[in-house]
Design an enzyme around this catalytic site. Sequence first.
Site, PDB file in Angstrom:
ATOM      1  N   ARG A 186      -3.159  -8.052  -8.513  1.00 35.20           N
ATOM      2  CA  ARG A 186      -1.869  -7.935  -9.172  1.00 35.20           C
ATOM      3  C   ARG A 186      -1.086  -9.232  -9.008  1.00 35.20           C
ATOM      4  O   ARG A 186      -0.966  -9.752  -7.901  1.00 35.20           O
ATOM      5  CB  ARG A 186      -1.072  -6.772  -8.586  1.00 35.20           C
ATOM      6  CG  ARG A 186      -1.788  -5.456  -8.817  1.00 35.20           C
ATOM      7  CD  ARG A 186      -0.996  -4.265  -8.381  1.00 35.20           C
ATOM      8  NE  ARG A 186      -1.807  -3.061  -8.544  1.00 35.20           N
ATOM      9  CZ  ARG A 186      -1.436  -1.845  -8.183  1.00 35.20           C
ATOM     10  NH1 ARG A 186      -0.235  -1.658  -7.632  1.00 35.20           N
ATOM     11  NH2 ARG A 186      -2.223  -0.804  -8.376  1.00 35.20           N
ATOM     12  N   ARG A 244       2.225  -6.451   0.446  1.00 31.67           N
ATOM     13  CA  ARG A 244       2.198  -6.763  -0.985  1.00 31.67           C
ATOM     14  C   ARG A 244       1.395  -8.036  -1.212  1.00 31.67           C
ATOM     15  O   ARG A 244       1.890  -9.130  -1.030  1.00 31.67           O
ATOM     16  CB  ARG A 244       3.639  -6.930  -1.491  1.00 31.67           C
ATOM     17  CG  ARG A 244       3.801  -6.838  -3.002  1.00 31.67           C
ATOM     18  CD  ARG A 244       5.266  -6.925  -3.397  1.00 31.67           C
ATOM     19  NE  ARG A 244       6.058  -5.826  -2.873  1.00 31.67           N
ATOM     20  CZ  ARG A 244       6.184  -4.648  -3.479  1.00 31.67           C
ATOM     21  NH1 ARG A 244       5.607  -4.439  -4.638  1.00 31.67           N
ATOM     22  NH2 ARG A 244       6.901  -3.690  -2.933  1.00 31.67           N
ATOM     23  N   GLU A 290       5.113   3.487   1.027  1.00 33.30           N
ATOM     24  CA  GLU A 290       4.123   4.048   0.106  1.00 33.30           C
ATOM     25  C   GLU A 290       2.710   3.609   0.485  1.00 33.30           C
ATOM     26  O   GLU A 290       2.440   2.434   0.707  1.00 33.30           O
ATOM     27  CB  GLU A 290       4.439   3.580  -1.317  1.00 33.30           C
ATOM     28  CG  GLU A 290       3.396   4.034  -2.325  1.00 33.30           C
ATOM     29  CD  GLU A 290       3.624   3.437  -3.716  1.00 33.30           C
ATOM     30  OE1 GLU A 290       4.745   2.956  -3.979  1.00 33.30           O
ATOM     31  OE2 GLU A 290       2.677   3.462  -4.511  1.00 33.30           O
ATOM     32  N   SER A 329      -0.285   6.944  -4.404  1.00 34.42           N
ATOM     33  CA  SER A 329       0.473   7.429  -5.537  1.00 34.42           C
ATOM     34  C   SER A 329      -0.485   8.246  -6.387  1.00 34.42           C
ATOM     35  O   SER A 329      -1.540   7.757  -6.770  1.00 34.42           O
ATOM     36  CB  SER A 329       1.009   6.230  -6.326  1.00 34.42           C
ATOM     37  OG  SER A 329       1.949   6.627  -7.281  1.00 34.42           O
ATOM     38  N   ARG A 351      -3.000  -1.148   3.271  1.00 33.59           N
ATOM     39  CA  ARG A 351      -1.807  -0.532   3.866  1.00 33.59           C
ATOM     40  C   ARG A 351      -2.186   0.489   4.935  1.00 33.59           C
ATOM     41  O   ARG A 351      -1.421   0.721   5.877  1.00 33.59           O
ATOM     42  CB  ARG A 351      -0.950   0.118   2.771  1.00 33.59           C
ATOM     43  CG  ARG A 351      -0.278  -0.930   1.889  1.00 33.59           C
ATOM     44  CD  ARG A 351       0.725  -0.343   0.933  1.00 33.59           C
ATOM     45  NE  ARG A 351       1.337  -1.400   0.122  1.00 33.59           N
ATOM     46  CZ  ARG A 351       2.284  -1.207  -0.797  1.00 33.59           C
ATOM     47  NH1 ARG A 351       2.730   0.032  -1.029  1.00 33.59           N
ATOM     48  NH2 ARG A 351       2.787  -2.208  -1.484  1.00 33.59           N
TER      49      ARG A 351
END
Length: 423
Positions: A260, A275, A347, A350, A389
């Site tokens: 990303r 991130r 988070e 998801s 994560r």
Amino acid sequence: MFDIRAIREDAAAFDAGIARRKLDPIAEQLIEIDKRRRDAQTVAQELQTRRNELSKIIGMKKGKGEDADAEMKEVSDSKDAQAAAEETAKAAGDELEAILCTIPNIPAEDVPEGEDEDDNIELRTWGEPKDLGFEAKEHFDLGEALGQMDFETAAKMSGARFVILSGALARMERALSGFMLDLHTTENGFTEVNPPALVRDHALYGTGQLPKFEADLFKMEEGLYLIPTAEVPLTNILAGELVDEDTLPRRYTAMTWCFRSEAGSAGKDTRGMIRQHQFTKVEMVAVTKPEDSDAEHERMIGCAEEVLKRLELPYRVVSLCLGDLGFSAKKTYDIEVWLAGQGRFREISSVSNCGDFQARRMKARYRPSEGKGTNHVHTLNGSGLAVGRTLVAIMENYQQEDGSIVVPEVLRPYMGGLEKIEA
RNA sequence: GGAGAGGUGGCCGAGUGGUUGAAGGCACCAGUCUUGAAAACUGGCAAGCGCGCGAGCGUUUCGAGGGUUCGAAUCCCUCUCUCUCCUCCA
């Protein structure tokens, strides 16, 4: 993507649906364009009908050696009008699709109101954050002190938002992937898949990343894109397919790298592994009949939660509010894991039900066992889990005062029996 | 990177200008037969769009887009994708 006929039948419901996404009413405009399309199509079809009749007559007459000049003249005289009608119909159709493909999915009725992540509704929590008895460190401090997490060297070759893991931490990332895949394949009924990490634009269009979110993606010079999530290749397995009802549900899981560019996130989580431009994720995708997708959604969130339970990491499940809901999702549950170093939930998964939104875009259908015709499938996707994560969560929650990390019980078989990571 | 061959219905696969939406096979559905099943036999079986209250009618679709023609799956052009061989490479 939406069915224009459904919008035609209940324009008010459509506008009310997108209003929850803070979008202005647009049904009237869409219906007007669609009307133009249909009117032109009807004209073109009537002209075509006449032309087909004449062609048959011409064929017969010529076969008998008769004169067919009158019929041939009528055909050539109608050509321009037909071409114009066809052009109008196509232009209107293109215009319609160009608008429709940028409208996000309509939220499910029970998606909570709200502007941003602060308004998400907590559904449940599991586990209790441990009292470490000392001041918890963040994962990057722990990792660098261990000498097994190196952001500077990664930046030397790749720039910001990359990391080099080494030694036991590198192994733990691999162990986590194996553990998660084993759980999903042996207990949760998913089929393991090893899909392409580079995909064409139409695959990204199908899942909804394109055309609106190209800036978030890495694009190759050759035109291919690096996948931002395995949701893209896994869901696109059914793209363009028409399958029998009894082959549903399909459940796929894959461990892939995700890429990303995070163009819009400059300044957030600049330190550490939270991130990154590249990260590992175990993804789950399910394809179901429409009536089964809600139940599948609950099932899938349970599969993701099970990973954290076995790792004994405290978490909570939230239902995303309207403002936080992604483009293709009609309903999303997030799992947020406790990070002792940050002292907050972050988070880690998801899980979304996309209904038939993606299926329409990628033309994924099934043939019902009973009755006629075809239906679009429903698609769901969820992380199970974001591996990087998860590693962060383990480090922060299992850290010892001396900076070592205890290895969760279930991971030890995957790490040669290692019980603790030390410098 | 070089050379060639191809993209036809859920699947496989015929088909080089005139009832071809498209032979045949598989799969599927119904029926006959059978105690039941299988086999065999008979029949059925594409999707999209438009029009219509409706039975239904029309139209499109043989990778995509143009062109030739009264008429194109069939001929021409462009694009795209797949495969094979050579080269290269994990």
